[in-house]
Scaffold this active site. Structure first.
Site, PDB file in Angstrom:
ATOM      1  N   ASP A  92       2.671  88.993 123.254  1.00  0.00           N
ATOM      2  CA  ASP A  92       1.200  89.010 123.276  1.00  0.00           C
ATOM      3  C   ASP A  92       0.697  87.611 122.911  1.00  0.00           C
ATOM      4  O   ASP A  92       1.489  86.711 122.602  1.00  0.00           O
ATOM      5  CB  ASP A  92       0.659  90.048 122.265  1.00  0.00           C
ATOM      6  N   ASP A 115       1.491  83.982 126.614  1.00  0.00           N
ATOM      7  CA  ASP A 115       0.262  84.108 127.404  1.00  0.00           C
ATOM      8  C   ASP A 115       0.724  84.296 128.845  1.00  0.00           C
ATOM      9  O   ASP A 115       1.265  83.372 129.463  1.00  0.00           O
ATOM     10  CB  ASP A 115      -0.589  82.838 127.257  1.00  0.00           C
ATOM     11  N   VAL A 116       0.515  85.488 129.374  1.00  0.00           N
ATOM     12  CA  VAL A 116       1.111  85.831 130.679  1.00  0.00           C
ATOM     13  C   VAL A 116       0.572  84.982 131.825  1.00  0.00           C
ATOM     14  O   VAL A 116       1.194  84.919 132.887  1.00  0.00           O
ATOM     15  CB  VAL A 116       0.941  87.331 131.015  1.00  0.00           C
ATOM     16  N   TYR A 172     -11.599  92.978 138.911  1.00  0.00           N
ATOM     17  CA  TYR A 172     -10.610  93.852 138.260  1.00  0.00           C
ATOM     18  C   TYR A 172      -9.974  94.757 139.319  1.00  0.00           C
ATOM     19  O   TYR A 172      -8.751  94.896 139.373  1.00  0.00           O
ATOM     20  CB  TYR A 172     -11.287  94.687 137.167  1.00  0.00           C
ATOM     21  N   LYS A 183      -6.049  94.651 140.244  1.00  0.00           N
ATOM     22  CA  LYS A 183      -5.217  95.842 140.048  1.00  0.00           C
ATOM     23  C   LYS A 183      -4.667  96.361 141.380  1.00  0.00           C
ATOM     24  O   LYS A 183      -3.536  96.873 141.428  1.00  0.00           O
ATOM     25  CB  LYS A 183      -6.013  96.929 139.318  1.00  0.00           C
TER      26      LYS A 183
HETATM   27  N1  LIG Z   1      -7.754 101.301 128.640  1.00  0.00           N
HETATM   28  C1  LIG Z   1      -7.955 101.755 129.856  1.00  0.00           C
HETATM   29  O1  LIG Z   1      -8.860 102.594 130.069  1.00  0.00           O
HETATM   30  C2  LIG Z   1      -7.092 101.330 131.007  1.00  0.00           C
HETATM   31  C3  LIG Z   1      -7.149 102.077 132.184  1.00  0.00           C
HETATM   32  C4  LIG Z   1      -6.363 101.694 133.264  1.00  0.00           C
HETATM   33  C5  LIG Z   1      -5.513 100.603 133.164  1.00  0.00           C
HETATM   34  N2  LIG Z   1      -5.476  99.896 132.009  1.00  0.00           N
HETATM   35  C6  LIG Z   1      -4.541  98.760 131.984  1.00  0.00           C
HETATM   36  O2  LIG Z   1      -3.502  99.062 131.073  1.00  0.00           O
HETATM   37  C7  LIG Z   1      -3.040  97.855 130.429  1.00  0.00           C
HETATM   38  C8  LIG Z   1      -3.146  98.008 128.912  1.00  0.00           C
HETATM   39  O3  LIG Z   1      -4.503  98.285 128.578  1.00  0.00           O
HETATM   40  P1  LIG Z   1      -4.952  98.679 127.081  1.00  0.00           P
HETATM   41  O4  LIG Z   1      -6.015  99.708 127.209  1.00  0.00           O
HETATM   42  O5  LIG Z   1      -3.778  98.955 126.254  1.00  0.00           O
HETATM   43  O6  LIG Z   1      -5.663  97.295 126.684  1.00  0.00           O
HETATM   44  P2  LIG Z   1      -5.812  96.593 125.233  1.00  0.00           P
HETATM   45  O7  LIG Z   1      -6.956  95.665 125.355  1.00  0.00           O
HETATM   46  O8  LIG Z   1      -5.820  97.609 124.167  1.00  0.00           O
HETATM   47  O9  LIG Z   1      -4.452  95.772 125.132  1.00  0.00           O
HETATM   48  C9  LIG Z   1      -4.179  94.717 126.013  1.00  0.00           C
HETATM   49  C10 LIG Z   1      -3.281  93.730 125.320  1.00  0.00           C
HETATM   50  O10 LIG Z   1      -3.054  92.643 126.235  1.00  0.00           O
HETATM   51  C11 LIG Z   1      -3.128  91.451 125.483  1.00  0.00           C
HETATM   52  N3  LIG Z   1      -3.464  90.306 126.360  1.00  0.00           N
HETATM   53  C12 LIG Z   1      -4.643  90.006 126.918  1.00  0.00           C
HETATM   54  N4  LIG Z   1      -4.552  88.863 127.610  1.00  0.00           N
HETATM   55  C13 LIG Z   1      -3.273  88.432 127.477  1.00  0.00           C
HETATM   56  C14 LIG Z   1      -2.550  87.313 127.952  1.00  0.00           C
HETATM   57  N5  LIG Z   1      -3.138  86.359 128.706  1.00  0.00           N
HETATM   58  N6  LIG Z   1      -1.235  87.212 127.636  1.00  0.00           N
HETATM   59  C15 LIG Z   1      -0.621  88.155 126.871  1.00  0.00           C
HETATM   60  N7  LIG Z   1      -1.257  89.210 126.365  1.00  0.00           N
HETATM   61  C16 LIG Z   1      -2.572  89.344 126.669  1.00  0.00           C
HETATM   62  C17 LIG Z   1      -4.227  91.708 124.456  1.00  0.00           C
HETATM   63  O11 LIG Z   1      -4.162  90.790 123.385  1.00  0.00           O
HETATM   64  C18 LIG Z   1      -3.922  93.138 124.048  1.00  0.00           C
HETATM   65  O12 LIG Z   1      -3.015  93.206 122.969  1.00  0.00           O
HETATM   66  C19 LIG Z   1      -3.907  96.739 131.003  1.00  0.00           C
HETATM   67  O13 LIG Z   1      -3.231  96.114 132.064  1.00  0.00           O
HETATM   68  C20 LIG Z   1      -5.137  97.466 131.510  1.00  0.00           C
HETATM   69  O14 LIG Z   1      -5.781  96.745 132.541  1.00  0.00           O
HETATM   70  C21 LIG Z   1      -6.244 100.223 130.927  1.00  0.00           C
END
Ligand SMILES: NC(=O)c1ccc[n+]([C@@H]2O[C@H](COP(=O)([O-])OP(=O)(O)OC[C@H]3O[C@@H](n4cnc5c(N)ncnc54)[C@H](O)[C@@H]3O)[C@@H](O)[C@H]2O)c1
Length: 249
Positions: free
Chosen positions: A36, A62-63, A154, A158
């Site tokens: 992360d 940082d991805v 987004y 996705k």
């Molecule tokens: N929460 C939702 O409703 C939802 C729904 C569909 C898909 N998603 C997808 O699921 C995945 C996880 O979502 P979540 O709800 O756990 O989100 P979250 O925000 O709780 O966690 C995301 C994590 O990614 C990290 N991050 C952000 N940018 C980064 C970078 N450049 N490099 C490394 N780490 C980075 C953040 O610090 C965080 O810890 C994401 O890809 C999101 O798009 C989420």
């Protein structure tokens, strides 16, 4: 155990679904690299896993940065000699008020789409060397359908992750590398989400979900666990939708 001794990187594992996967995968025997940009939170997740008797280390990654991927993979392979599983989960939200903001489109592409591509690039190179592995990419229902309150960037990122996963599955299947995508629906709001954290928006969305509620982080984690594990040995180029039936309605 379902992931015994699998050397695994989970991106975005300091919070949310990534954290849930890190804890679940470690309970199933994986050696988890919690990757992360949130160093303090990520270190805490890895420490909590170790305190529970699991194997975990924190990795700053940082991805969106190729040099970060090169050094992260170097650390993992240097310590363990291989990479068995990569979960490209890190992401930033498209649930923002200004849905025509161009800078946000670019951020969506840089982190969500490019970040996933870079992960695939560095993982396949290592997995080819050791005879295979499993890559699980986090897309969303936003990669499958249009939505009223989500930035188009987004959706585009996705959807890109969805088809990128299929393409990688086709291109690297002969190397024993499986690549699949997970598509969560309404989950606990992302750290970076604004509009989808609004109770009124959530209530409206829940009204259209056949199971009648939002999902939990562990419900997405279990789908990823299956795809990561050898139980899914004949599953590649596939998608698992974890949305309570939202896109089926
Ligand atoms: N929460 C939702 O409703 C939802 C729904 C569909 C898909 N998603 C997808 O699921 C995945 C996880 O979502 P979540 O709800 O756990 O989100 P979250 O925000 O709780 O966690 C995301 C994590 O990614 C990290 N991050 C952000 N940018 C980064 C970078 N450049 N490099 C490394 N780490 C980075 C953040 O610090 C965080 O810890 C994401 O890809 C999101 O798009 C989420």
């Amino acid at each position: 155990m379902r992931l015994a001794d699998k050397v695994t990187i989970i991106t975005g594992a300091a919070h949310g679904m990534g954290e849930a996967m890190a804890r679940l995968f470690a309970r199933e025997g994986a050696h988890v690299f919690v990757a992360d940009v949130l160093d303090e939170e990520g270190e805490a997740v890895a420490a909590a896993i170790r305190a529970d008797g699991g194997h975990a280390e924190y990795l700053h990654l940082d991805v969106s940065r190729e040099d970060d991927w090169a050094s992260a993979i170097g650390i993992v392979v240097g310590r363990h000699g291989r990479l068995d599983v990569l979960v490209n989960n890190a992401g930033i939200s498209g649930a923002v008020p200004d849905r025509l903001d161009v800078a946000h489109f670019d951020r969506m592409m840089a982190v969500n789409a490019r970040g996933t591509f870079l992960g695939v690039k560095y993982a396949v190179t290592e997995m080819q060397r050791t005879g295979g592995g499993s890559i699980v990419n986090f897309s969303s229902i936003s990669g499958l359908i249009g939505q009223p309150f989500v930035h188009m960037g987004y959706n585009a990122a996705k959807a890109g992750i969805h088809i990128l996963s299929k393409s990688a599955a086709v291109q690297y299947g002969r190397d024993g590398i499986r690549v699949n995508s997970v598509h969560p629906g309404l989950m606990p709001p992302m750290r970076s989400s604004v509009t989808s954290a609004d109770p009124a928006v959530r209530e409206q969305t829940i009204a259209a979900i056949p199971l009648g509620r939002a999902g939990r982080a562990d419900e997405a984690a279990y789908a990823a666990l299956f795809l990561a594990s050898d139980e899914a040995s004949y599953v590649t180029g596939a998608e698992i939708v974890v949305d309570g039936g939202f896109t089926a309605a």
